[in-house]
Write a protein that holds these residues in place. Structure first.
Motif, PDB file in Angstrom:
ATOM      1  N   ALA A 276     -46.865 -37.841  16.042  1.00 55.57           N
ATOM      2  CA  ALA A 276     -47.575 -39.236  15.542  1.00 55.57           C
ATOM      3  C   ALA A 276     -46.745 -39.433  13.882  1.00 55.57           C
ATOM      4  O   ALA A 276     -47.061 -37.570  13.276  1.00 55.57           O
ATOM      5  CB  ALA A 276     -48.767 -39.186  15.512  1.00 55.57           C
ATOM      6  N   ARG A 277     -46.555 -40.096  13.403  1.00 60.94           N
ATOM      7  CA  ARG A 277     -46.210 -40.083  12.114  1.00 60.94           C
ATOM      8  C   ARG A 277     -46.138 -41.577  11.678  1.00 60.94           C
ATOM      9  O   ARG A 277     -46.465 -42.836  12.768  1.00 60.94           O
ATOM     10  CB  ARG A 277     -44.876 -39.400  11.433  1.00 60.94           C
ATOM     11  CG  ARG A 277     -43.516 -40.779  12.212  1.00 60.94           C
ATOM     12  CD  ARG A 277     -42.716 -40.275  12.082  1.00 60.94           C
ATOM     13  NE  ARG A 277     -41.039 -40.495  12.501  1.00 60.94           N
ATOM     14  CZ  ARG A 277     -40.752 -41.192  13.901  1.00 60.94           C
ATOM     15  NH1 ARG A 277     -41.418 -40.792  14.650  1.00 60.94           N
ATOM     16  NH2 ARG A 277     -40.008 -42.197  13.860  1.00 60.94           N
ATOM     17  N   HIS A 278     -46.335 -42.121   9.926  1.00 56.73           N
ATOM     18  CA  HIS A 278     -45.924 -43.347   9.368  1.00 56.73           C
ATOM     19  C   HIS A 278     -45.290 -43.604  10.047  1.00 56.73           C
ATOM     20  O   HIS A 278     -44.157 -43.124   9.058  1.00 56.73           O
ATOM     21  CB  HIS A 278     -47.143 -43.641   8.479  1.00 56.73           C
ATOM     22  CG  HIS A 278     -48.924 -43.257   8.216  1.00 56.73           C
ATOM     23  ND1 HIS A 278     -49.521 -44.516   9.034  1.00 56.73           N
ATOM     24  CD2 HIS A 278     -49.575 -42.681   8.244  1.00 56.73           C
ATOM     25  CE1 HIS A 278     -50.610 -44.117   8.840  1.00 56.73           C
ATOM     26  NE2 HIS A 278     -50.626 -43.171   8.933  1.00 56.73           N
ATOM     27  N   ASP A 279     -44.381 -44.963   9.227  1.00 55.59           N
ATOM     28  CA  ASP A 279     -43.156 -45.052   9.664  1.00 55.59           C
ATOM     29  C   ASP A 279     -42.974 -46.850   9.037  1.00 55.59           C
ATOM     30  O   ASP A 279     -43.868 -47.680   9.889  1.00 55.59           O
ATOM     31  CB  ASP A 279     -42.378 -44.817  10.412  1.00 55.59           C
ATOM     32  CG  ASP A 279     -40.715 -45.403  10.422  1.00 55.59           C
ATOM     33  OD1 ASP A 279     -40.142 -44.834   9.885  1.00 55.59           O
ATOM     34  OD2 ASP A 279     -40.337 -46.781  11.254  1.00 55.59           O
ATOM     35  N   SER A 280     -42.374 -47.316   7.939  1.00 53.01           N
ATOM     36  CA  SER A 280     -42.354 -48.523   7.079  1.00 53.01           C
ATOM     37  C   SER A 280     -43.535 -49.592   7.710  1.00 53.01           C
ATOM     38  O   SER A 280     -43.580 -50.199   8.436  1.00 53.01           O
ATOM     39  CB  SER A 280     -41.584 -48.963   8.501  1.00 53.01           C
ATOM     40  OG  SER A 280     -40.082 -48.520   8.379  1.00 53.01           O
ATOM     41  N   GLY A 281     -44.674 -48.731   7.153  1.00 54.58           N
ATOM     42  CA  GLY A 281     -46.294 -49.659   7.332  1.00 54.58           C
ATOM     43  C   GLY A 281     -46.307 -50.084   8.618  1.00 54.58           C
ATOM     44  O   GLY A 281     -47.579 -50.867   8.633  1.00 54.58           O
ATOM     45  N   GLY A 282     -45.907 -48.896   9.709  1.00 47.48           N
ATOM     46  CA  GLY A 282     -46.778 -49.470  10.953  1.00 47.48           C
ATOM     47  C   GLY A 282     -46.926 -47.454  11.463  1.00 47.48           C
ATOM     48  O   GLY A 282     -46.791 -46.449  10.510  1.00 47.48           O
ATOM     49  N   ILE A 283     -47.390 -47.144  12.567  1.00 48.77           N
ATOM     50  CA  ILE A 283     -47.210 -46.236  13.239  1.00 48.77           C
ATOM     51  C   ILE A 283     -46.120 -45.591  14.459  1.00 48.77           C
ATOM     52  O   ILE A 283     -46.041 -46.419  15.435  1.00 48.77           O
ATOM     53  CB  ILE A 283     -48.946 -45.678  14.111  1.00 48.77           C
ATOM     54  CG1 ILE A 283     -49.869 -45.971  12.932  1.00 48.77           C
ATOM     55  CG2 ILE A 283     -48.634 -44.646  14.977  1.00 48.77           C
ATOM     56  CD1 ILE A 283     -50.096 -45.063  11.961  1.00 48.77           C
ATOM     57  N   VAL A 284     -46.006 -44.599  14.278  1.00 47.08           N
ATOM     58  CA  VAL A 284     -45.014 -44.135  15.635  1.00 47.08           C
ATOM     59  C   VAL A 284     -45.448 -43.111  16.755  1.00 47.08           C
ATOM     60  O   VAL A 284     -46.084 -41.878  15.544  1.00 47.08           O
ATOM     61  CB  VAL A 284     -43.583 -43.872  14.497  1.00 47.08           C
ATOM     62  CG1 VAL A 284     -42.973 -43.444  16.141  1.00 47.08           C
ATOM     63  CG2 VAL A 284     -42.795 -45.102  14.625  1.00 47.08           C
ATOM     64  N   ILE A 285     -45.653 -43.335  17.373  1.00 43.05           N
ATOM     65  CA  ILE A 285     -45.965 -42.543  18.288  1.00 43.05           C
ATOM     66  C   ILE A 285     -44.855 -42.446  19.484  1.00 43.05           C
ATOM     67  O   ILE A 285     -44.008 -42.817  20.053  1.00 43.05           O
ATOM     68  CB  ILE A 285     -47.234 -42.764  19.198  1.00 43.05           C
ATOM     69  CG1 ILE A 285     -48.308 -42.913  18.426  1.00 43.05           C
ATOM     70  CG2 ILE A 285     -47.935 -41.419  20.502  1.00 43.05           C
ATOM     71  CD1 ILE A 285     -49.608 -43.175  18.921  1.00 43.05           C
ATOM     72  N   GLU A 286     -44.861 -40.697  19.437  1.00 39.67           N
ATOM     73  CA  GLU A 286     -43.657 -40.227  20.459  1.00 39.67           C
ATOM     74  C   GLU A 286     -43.872 -39.075  21.669  1.00 39.67           C
ATOM     75  O   GLU A 286     -44.569 -38.506  20.911  1.00 39.67           O
ATOM     76  CB  GLU A 286     -42.502 -39.724  19.398  1.00 39.67           C
ATOM     77  CG  GLU A 286     -41.351 -40.591  18.656  1.00 39.67           C
ATOM     78  CD  GLU A 286     -40.677 -39.684  17.817  1.00 39.67           C
ATOM     79  OE1 GLU A 286     -40.591 -38.469  18.028  1.00 39.67           O
ATOM     80  OE2 GLU A 286     -40.025 -40.067  17.052  1.00 39.67           O
ATOM     81  N   VAL A 287     -43.636 -39.558  22.485  1.00 38.08           N
ATOM     82  CA  VAL A 287     -43.093 -38.805  24.278  1.00 38.08           C
ATOM     83  C   VAL A 287     -42.467 -38.091  24.333  1.00 38.08           C
ATOM     84  O   VAL A 287     -41.536 -39.315  24.559  1.00 38.08           O
ATOM     85  CB  VAL A 287     -44.198 -39.353  24.937  1.00 38.08           C
ATOM     86  CG1 VAL A 287     -45.057 -38.475  26.138  1.00 38.08           C
ATOM     87  CG2 VAL A 287     -45.578 -40.291  24.868  1.00 38.08           C
ATOM     88  N   SER A 288     -42.278 -36.644  24.256  1.00 37.65           N
ATOM     89  CA  SER A 288     -40.602 -36.754  24.285  1.00 37.65           C
ATOM     90  C   SER A 288     -41.236 -35.350  25.608  1.00 37.65           C
ATOM     91  O   SER A 288     -41.925 -35.096  25.262  1.00 37.65           O
ATOM     92  CB  SER A 288     -40.323 -35.950  23.361  1.00 37.65           C
ATOM     93  OG  SER A 288     -40.843 -34.749  23.067  1.00 37.65           O
TER      94      SER A 288
END
Length: 736
Positions: free
Chosen positions: A492-504
């Motif tokens: 999980a990380r912050h990106d461009s004023g939002g949240i990005v959650i990755e499942v890899s």
């Protein structure tokens, strides 16, 4: 049960805190299953079970008390070292935690204890009884059956002392015994050498010096008197109390000091720091880690009381050092721990538990306040009174701070969302017969609590799907040069004023040809269609789509991935897929920070007002009078695609000469949106669309402006994707 309102509120708090404690138990057990047992986490699991049992007893929840008491018995034996924390015991403890959680859920909902539940209750109680009664053989030292104890911080090596779990756990393995036998030891029928022989039954004497300084001159010597003393180096896994018990018959007449060897002081200091945060006195801390016995503490307290009576108060720590009961560094470490506990308790008293529903109501009120503030500023501007306009601006600034503060109250760490996945991965991997580990990154990233609740199920499905379809069996992985153990990662990380959650995952990746073949069979695409990888991968989100060769309890029925996308899009998010054949896949979810209030950028289309989320806006430009390629403009020597929003929403602009371009970005894609005018920024309260307008493309939601008008909020990701898709199709048609 009938409870008064105060007790009912306390019971609700008990349910909430018990769920937190069960989650802590589960996390600690899963960690120890992977990394090996350690005393700190075993004690944490025991304290959690003990707290649940004690609190349940206050409310008369006898069934919970009965079951948790049996569980606590097993944990107590593991903690004391008489039982081992084996993988089988970890599985049993996890199942017991689930069962307690089921108890709590039924109590909350007032659901009856049905036959299935009672059968599970009896089965677990029988397994607990069997585990308590089983006789365990002493096993060789290994990761699965050991308590990894404390590092000798002052020793020359960095090795860790390991002690088999079925031995009594020791706080230190090396001791220094200073022994002076009383003058009447022989007269009392005691043989000093017998005590030394008994010492060798519980450890090894590594050094011995006989003290003869008390021997008188030969003419004055009494043959029946004892003048012996010893300085002994002693190695043993026994604790301090057990060693002192050896001298129980002579302790009244002799002087016995037992201190850990100097190299062990670091181990005591580390144990002190690992004690739970509880309100403990200095003596209690030292007893808890084994550097002081209860008897020594009582003797020291008696000495302190005597000094108090003479009017000269002597601190307990000084008495312990003076009487050679504990070394000074250990006393100082305990005093520091005591101060930390006080500071921790002071911080905890500043926390206040608030119901989520009350917090949601507060945020809703703040939203209405934002709208009222916008109206206030609008009317102040119309009156053209400088004092009133300044006052309205100040109110708007304060409302903005209140908004940010209210939204921060609803923010939680992603770790609260991720904490349930270690157990899911463990259980699912066992069901599938695969060896899979879970890695988590960015647990400190914050997101709105309501967002976390809505995204939990989609994430759960993506993780289970990756384990079932993505990670190959161990034999297949070894054949292609991969490690036998697969890996699922949550990031999980912050990106461009939002949240990005990755499942890899590091599995086989998506099979492009297989997906395309299944889509042709279902009529989702035609044979002459030319699709990019992203378009092919997006087909897995079609209802009823599945590439599984056989149906399992995990996946394969084609139910889920379409719901995953719907749930993500329902919170104004989007999901994208990246996959490399043979190397794995990444499911990347983009989410807004909050579902309630955003900063909006107001634009005019014809005579109507629309809102663009400010987080997507990069800059504003004047529409170029001279345009080169149709649908593009030049921005700093780079082509910028243009999208005329008037055309998208069928608006008839009255003045085409005063147009503007708002440059927006989403991810790596950037586009210029042509609008009739720019009206400035404003706090925007998000209101859901009615059923009639939910499927309008390009519109995410709506807001109410200060003048009472309803303004649509644009769905920037959808508009950008649709524009690029239409441009690609036009280019393809032109080529053919």
């Amino acid at each position: 049960m009938d409870l008064d309102p105060q007790m009912a509120a306390a019971l609700q708090t008990f349910f909430e805190e018990s769920r937190d404690l069960l989650q802590e138990m589960e996390s600690a057990l899963l960690f120890m299953e992977d990394q090996g047992a350690d005393l700190e986490r075993i004690n944490a699991v025991f304290r959690a079970a003990h707290t649940i049992k004690g609190s349940a007893g206050l409310f008369g929840l006898e069934e919970v008390v009965r079951f948790t008491h049996r569980l606590e018995n097993l944990l107590d034996q593991i903690r004391s070292g008489t039982k081992m924390l084996t993988p089988a015991n970890i599985t049993l403890l996890l199942s017991c935690g689930d069962h307690i959680g089921d108890y709590l859920d039924r109590l909350v909902s007032a659901a009856p204890l049905d036959q299935h539940f009672l059968s599970e209750d009896l089965r677990l109680l029988a397994e607990l009884q069997a585990a308590l009664g089983a006789r365990e053989q002493k096993l060789p030292i290994s990761k699965e059956n050991n308590l990894q104890l404390y590092e000798h911080t002052e020793a020359s090596s960095s090795s860790v002392t390991e002690i088999p779990a079925d031995e009594k756990v020791s706080t230190s393995a090396n001791w220094h015994i200073s022994l002076r036998f009383g003058i009447d030891t022989f007269r009392d029928g005691m043989d000093p050498l017998s005590f030394l022989r008994y010492l060798q039954q519980i450890g090894d004497i590594t050094g011995l010096v006989t003290l003869t300084d008390a021997l008188p001159a030969l003419p004055q010597m009494d043959a029946e008197s004892c003048y012996l003393g010893f300085e002994i180096g002693f190695s043993s896994v026994a604790d301090k109390a057990t060693i002192l018990d050896v001298f129980d018959f002579v302790k009244e007449s002799s002087v016995v000091h037992l201190l850990p060897a100097h190299s062990q002081i670091g181990a005591y200091l580390k144990m002190i720091q690992q004690l739970p945060e509880a309100d403990q006195h200095l003596g209690e801390i030292l007893v808890a880690v084994g550097s002081l016995t209860s008897e020594e503490l009582q003797r020291a307290l008696a000495l302190q009381e005597n000094t108090d009576q003479t009017g000269q108060h002597q601190p307990l720590g000084e008495i312990l050092v003076d009487q050679k009961m504990v070394q000074e560094p250990v006393v100082q470490g305990a005093l520091e721990k005591q101060q930390q506990q006080r500071e921790s308790q002071s911080a905890e008293r500043q926390l206040l538990r608030v119901r989520a529903s009350d917090l949601d109501y507060l945020v809703d009120l703040v939203g209405e306040l934002v709208i009222a503030s916008a109206a206030n500023r609008l009317f102040a501007g119309q009156d053209a009174l400088e004092a009133r306009l300044e006052s309205a601006t100040q109110v708007a600034r304060l409302v903005e701070e209140i908004r940010d503060g209210a939204l921060r109250l609803r923010m939680i760490d992603v770790s609260e969302l991720f904490q349930r996945f270690p157990r899911v991965v463990r259980d699912t991997a066992r069901t599938l017969g695969k060896d899979i580990r879970l890695e988590m990154h960015g647990e400190g990233t914050e997101l709105d609590k309501s967002m976390a609740e809505k995204i939990t199920d989609p994430l759960m499905h993506l993780v289970r799907n990756a384990m079932d379809h993505g990670i190959e069996p161990a034999e297949q992985r070894l054949q292609v040069g991969k490690p036998a153990q697969g890996c699922i990662a949550l990031h999980a990380r912050h990106d461009s004023g939002g949240i990005v959650i990755e499942v890899s995952d590091d599995g086989a990746g998506l099979n492009r040809e297989k997906i395309q073949r299944k889509a042709l069979e279902k009529g989702l695409i035609t044979a002459d269609q030319v699709l990019s990888d992203q378009e092919i991968y997006a087909l897995i989100f079609a209802p009823g789509f599945s590439t599984a060769d056989k149906i399992s309890d995990i996946s394969g029925r084609g139910v889920g991935m379409d719901v995953v996308r719907q749930n993500i899009e329902s919170v104004r998010g989007r999901i994208e897929i990246h996959s490399v054949s043979g190397r794995g896949s990444i499911m990347r979810i983009h989410l807004p920070l909050t579902l309630s209030i955003i900063d909006g950028f107001l634009v005019r289309l014809a005579q109507d007002t629309y809102v663009i989320p400010s987080e997507s806006v990069e800059e504003c430009l004047e529409y170029p009078k001279v345009q080169g390629t149709v649908g593009y403009m030049e921005l700093r020597d780079q082509p910028l695609p243009l999208l005329d929003l008037n055309a998208v929403f069928n608006k008839r602009a009255t003045d085409e000469s005063r147009r503007n371009v708002v440059v927006v970005r989403h991810g790596l894609e950037r586009i210029g949106m042509v609008v009739s005018g720019i009206l400035g920024s404003q706090q925007t309260v998000i209101k859901p669309l009615g059923k009639l307008f939910e499927q309008v493309p390009g519109i995410a939601s709506a807001t109410i402006l200060g003048n009472g008008d309803v303004a649509p909020i644009l769905d920037i990701p959808t508009l950008i994707q649709r524009h690029y898709a239409i441009s690609a199709k036009s280019a393809h048609s032109f080529i053919h």
